[in-house]
Design a protein around this motif. Structure first.
Motif, short mmCIF file in Angstrom:
data_model
loop_
_atom_site.label_atom_id
_atom_site.label_comp_id
_atom_site.label_asym_id
_atom_site.label_seq_id
_atom_site.Cartn_x
_atom_site.Cartn_y
_atom_site.Cartn_z
N THR A 342 52.32 38.42 44.53
CA THR A 342 51.98 39.78 44.11
C THR A 342 51.47 40.59 45.31
OG1 THR A 342 51.32 38.87 42.01
CG2 THR A 342 50.64 41.13 42.45
N TRP A 386 43.36 39.72 45.75
CA TRP A 386 44.11 39.27 44.58
C TRP A 386 43.75 37.81 44.29
CZ3 TRP A 386 46.61 42.81 47.77
CH2 TRP A 386 47.24 43.89 47.13
N GLU A 388 43.56 35.01 40.51
CA GLU A 388 44.22 34.82 39.20
C GLU A 388 43.95 35.99 38.27
OE1 GLU A 388 43.33 31.14 37.25
OE2 GLU A 388 44.06 30.01 39.00
N ASP A 389 42.67 36.47 38.22
CA ASP A 389 42.30 37.54 37.29
C ASP A 389 43.11 38.80 37.57
OD1 ASP A 389 40.49 35.87 36.31
OD2 ASP A 389 38.71 36.85 37.19
N GLU A 390 43.19 39.17 38.85
CA GLU A 390 43.92 40.39 39.21
C GLU A 390 45.39 40.26 38.82
OE1 GLU A 390 41.66 39.04 41.22
OE2 GLU A 390 40.24 40.67 41.64
N SER A 392 46.75 38.42 36.45
CA SER A 392 47.01 38.49 35.00
C SER A 392 46.70 39.88 34.45
CB SER A 392 46.24 37.40 34.26
OG SER A 392 44.88 37.58 34.50
N SER A 393 45.77 40.62 35.03
CA SER A 393 45.47 41.96 34.48
C SER A 393 46.19 43.07 35.26
CB SER A 393 43.96 42.20 34.50
OG SER A 393 43.52 42.17 35.85
N GLN A 394 47.10 42.67 36.16
CA GLN A 394 47.86 43.65 36.98
C GLN A 394 46.94 44.68 37.64
OE1 GLN A 394 51.28 45.20 35.01
NE2 GLN A 394 52.06 43.17 34.65
N SER A 395 45.91 44.13 38.25
CA SER A 395 44.95 44.99 38.94
C SER A 395 44.75 44.45 40.37
CB SER A 395 43.63 45.01 38.18
OG SER A 395 43.12 43.70 38.14
N THR A 397 41.42 44.20 43.39
CA THR A 397 40.02 44.51 43.70
C THR A 397 39.93 45.02 45.14
OG1 THR A 397 39.23 42.86 42.17
CG2 THR A 397 37.69 43.55 43.89
N THR A 415 37.46 47.32 41.00
CA THR A 415 38.77 46.82 40.57
C THR A 415 39.53 47.97 39.91
OG1 THR A 415 37.87 44.62 40.27
CG2 THR A 415 39.95 45.09 39.16
N PRO A 417 43.57 49.39 38.37
CA PRO A 417 44.93 48.99 38.01
C PRO A 417 45.83 49.17 39.23
CG PRO A 417 44.06 50.62 36.47
CD PRO A 417 43.07 50.53 37.57
#
Ligand code: HAM
Length: 431
Positions: A342, A386, A388-390, A392-395, A397, A415, A417
């Protein structure tokens, strides 16, 4: 096993020095094209004869400084010690001389000299040559162009223009005879090098740095007294043109230059900032060279500057060239396979949208902690993160590494989008 080192007098130019080089290269190329000069790129290797015929058999360069070798065919070739000879060769060969022609070039030159500050065995020159104009307006154009370059580079305060006229071939011959006659009467007192030059290239003695020889030269005949009328008139006109253009100069009757192809005007820009190697640019008129190399008789004027010397001056003057070029704005950090994929794709999109930013993507893996340490060390203002959280939420930080509290939360993070990444970065780098 011992390390292999670079050849003496041939230097690596490291990333912390290249911003000054880039500034110089960009400025030179912009100024020269602004005066209508076209860039010509020439071979580094030419036939040895080209240099002996143009620079002169009894010059330091040809006698002892050339890197010459035989190729597999038995032809004698030489790494170019300067650019004028090759430029004239190309202009004749490529049929460029039917109209007035303005050319410039940049690149490495090679001379087997004793290395010291500002003097290398491989060095860079930028040079310009103008063909087809006989009057002193041509020299004047080159000199105002150089003066503009010094101003644009912030070096104008520290350079001085020295001018002289060598006259036509007959005037030089007459002067040479008078000089030899005078120096022969002081033969014993001359240094060894000058005694040798008396037989080979006596005008070069005028360049001597040896105190005793200089004292003898104080009483020597003056070149100015031997000038032919045309050379004198051209020189006077040049001086007036320079006065009108506001380019200060001093006349230095001892200036002869180390290459044989010159006639009429010669000049050097010198500085006291560099110690012994204070000439940053040299040139003059060489009306006989095109014909001497087999072309049709064509008036010509040119100059070349030593880029290492200019870079030393830029470094010395604390020029701001180091800001902006090569410094990192954004450092992208990613942990995990999916995050890496990503990050790579998203950073490419940011590069498309915001080409003015320098973005370094972390490579080689490691934990968040170690990657963020690298981000901090890089000098970047913002880290993009980036995990795992970013993913999965397509964001993504953003961590503001310098003035975090102003733009992020308590820890300087925010963070957003992924669609808002470009606008957030744009705002962060707005000023
Ligand atoms: P030059 O005076 O031999 O002239 O060299 C021009 C400049 O190159 C010098 O002023 C100096 O700044 C730099 N330079 C020369 N040798 C070295 C070295 N060993 N290390 C570092 N810098 C050096 C010419 O080459 C003529 N082709 C100039 C010209 C062009 N005349 C007419 N058109």
């Amino acid at each position: 096993m011992s390390n292999i080192r670079a050849v003496r007098g041939m230097h690596d130019i490291l990333p912390d020095e290249t911003p000054h080089w880039q500034l110089l290269e960009q400025t030179v190329s912009r100024v020269l094209s602004g005066y209508g000069y076209g860039e010509i790129r020439l071979p580094v290797v030419e036939k040895t004869e080209l240099f002996s015929r143009s620079i002169g058999e009894v010059t330091d360069i040809v006698e002892r400084e050339m890197y010459s070798f035989e190729d597999r065919n038995g032809d004698s070739l030489t790494l170019r010690p300067e650019g004028t000879a090759g430029c004239v060769r190309a202009a004749i060969q490529q049929g460029l001389l039917s109209v007035p022609q303005r050319l410039w070039y940049m690149g490495p030159m090679f001379r087997y000299e004793r290395p010291q500050k500002g003097r290398q065995r491989q060095f860079q020159q930028v040079g310009a040559e103008a063909f087809g104009i006989a009057g002193p307006e041509m020299e004047a154009e080159h000199l105002v162009l150089c003066a503009r370059l010094w101003r644009e580079l912030g070096l104008a305060q520290n350079v001085e223009l020295q001018l002289n006229s060598l006259g036509n071939a007959e005037a030089r011959r007459n002067y040479r005879d008078a000089l030899v006659g005078y120096l022969e009467s002081h033969l014993e007192a001359l240094d060894e090098d000058s005694q040798r030059r008396l037989l080979t290239n006596p005008l070069r003695i005028l360049d001597s740095k040896v105190a005793d020889t200089r004292q003898i030269l104080d009483e020597a005949p003056l070149m100015a007294d031997f000038l032919d009328d045309e050379s004198r008139a051209d020189f006077d006109r040049l001086c007036k043109l320079l006065d009108a253009a506001g380019v200060p100069f001093v006349v230095n009757n001892r200036l002869v230059r180390g290459l044989d192809y010159y006639n009429k005007t010669v000049y050097e820009w010198v500085t006291e900032r560099l110690g012994a190697q204070g000439t940053i640019c040299g040139g003059g008129r060489y009306d006989g060279l095109v014909e001497q190399l087999g072309g049709k008789s064509t008036p010509a004027v040119g100059f070349a500057m030593g880029m290492e010397r200019l870079v030393l001056m830029l470094q010395d003057s604390g020029s701001a060239a180091t800001t902006g070029v090569g410094s990192t704005d954004v450092y992208a950090v990613a942990v995990g396979e999916a995050a890496n994929r990503t990050a790579l794709a998203t950073v490419e999109a940011v590069r498309d949208a915001l080409p003015q930013l320098t973005i370094v993507q972390h490579t080689g893996g490691g934990s968040f902690k170690s990657q963020l340490k690298r981000a901090d060390k890089s000098g970047a203002t913002v880290a993009l993160i980036w995990g795992e959280d970013e993913v999965s939420s397509q964001s993504v930080t953003l961590k503001f590494l310098r003035d975090g509290s102003a733009q992020g939360d308590k820890s300087g993070q925010k963070t957003v989008p992924v669609e808002q990444l470009e606008s957030t970065l744009q705002a962060a780098f707005a000023d």
